[in-house]
Write a protein that holds these residues in place. Structure first.
Motif, PDB file in Angstrom:
ATOM      1  N   MET A   1       0.695  -1.249  -0.018  1.00 30.16           N
ATOM      2  CA  MET A   1       0.019   0.033  -0.013  1.00 30.16           C
ATOM      3  C   MET A   1       0.770   1.063   0.176  1.00 30.16           C
ATOM      4  O   MET A   1       1.721   1.511   0.662  1.00 30.16           O
ATOM      5  CB  MET A   1      -0.993  -0.132   1.201  1.00 30.16           C
TER       6      MET A   1
ATOM      7  N   ASN B   1       0.863   5.235   0.611  1.00 34.66           N
ATOM      8  CA  ASN B   1      -0.229   6.137   1.311  1.00 34.66           C
ATOM      9  C   ASN B   1      -0.059   7.656   1.236  1.00 34.66           C
ATOM     10  O   ASN B   1      -0.639   8.630   1.510  1.00 34.66           O
ATOM     11  CB  ASN B   1      -0.195   5.763   2.529  1.00 34.66           C
TER      12      ASN B   1
ATOM     13  N   GLY C   1       5.243   4.549   0.946  1.00 33.25           N
ATOM     14  CA  GLY C   1       4.127   3.679   1.586  1.00 33.25           C
ATOM     15  C   GLY C   1       4.585   2.549   2.745  1.00 33.25           C
ATOM     16  O   GLY C   1       5.878   2.953   3.175  1.00 33.25           O
TER      17      GLY C   1
ATOM     18  N   SER D   1       7.048   2.076   7.713  1.00 31.23           N
ATOM     19  CA  SER D   1       6.366   2.658   6.729  1.00 31.23           C
ATOM     20  C   SER D   1       6.519   4.133   6.452  1.00 31.23           C
ATOM     21  O   SER D   1       6.516   4.620   7.593  1.00 31.23           O
ATOM     22  CB  SER D   1       4.849   2.188   7.211  1.00 31.23           C
TER      23      SER D   1
END
Length: 127
Positions: A13, A15, A29, A53
């Protein structure tokens, strides 16, 4: 407008996205993933700076800053990541970076800092 899907070189993912010029953008991410996009082509930027992250990213004075929540990093020209020195040899918990009006701001738990030159950081006084 019309949205167009492009191929991604990762399945983790992402972000945060930061557009740094009309043709170049960065996305970051989970698990320290950092991508550079040019047009519709995206490629990973390999680094060993963190496996945490990324939670924040901002472009300031032509340089890209990222935070994994524990350390703020600067993307160097050779695409390595180096920790930002806040002037006291300590890292800072930073969950948000924002560049505007000639300053880069770093926000975290009980922390507000800014720089106008990318080197000298000033911590806001608490009231």
């Amino acid at each position: 407008g019309k949205w167009t899907a492009v191929d991604s070189p990762t399945n983790v993912m992402l972000n945060v996205v930061e557009v740094v010029s009309p043709d170049v953008a960065y996305a970051c991410g989970l698990m320290g993933m950092l991508l550079r996009g040019q047009g519709d082509a995206w490629r990973p930027i390999e680094h060993d700076a963190t496996e945490e992250s990324f939670v924040a990213m901002a472009s300031f004075q032509g340089r890209l800053y990222l935070s994994d929540g524990n350390t703020v990093f600067l993307l160097e020209e050779d695409e390595s990541l180096t920790p930002v020195d806040f002037g006291d040899g300590q890292s800072r918990e930073v969950g948000h970076l924002h560049a505007a009006h000639g300053a880069l701001w770093a926000f975290g738990p009980q922390l507000i800092m800014r720089t106008t030159d990318g080197a000298n950081w000033i911590e806001a006084e608490s009231t």
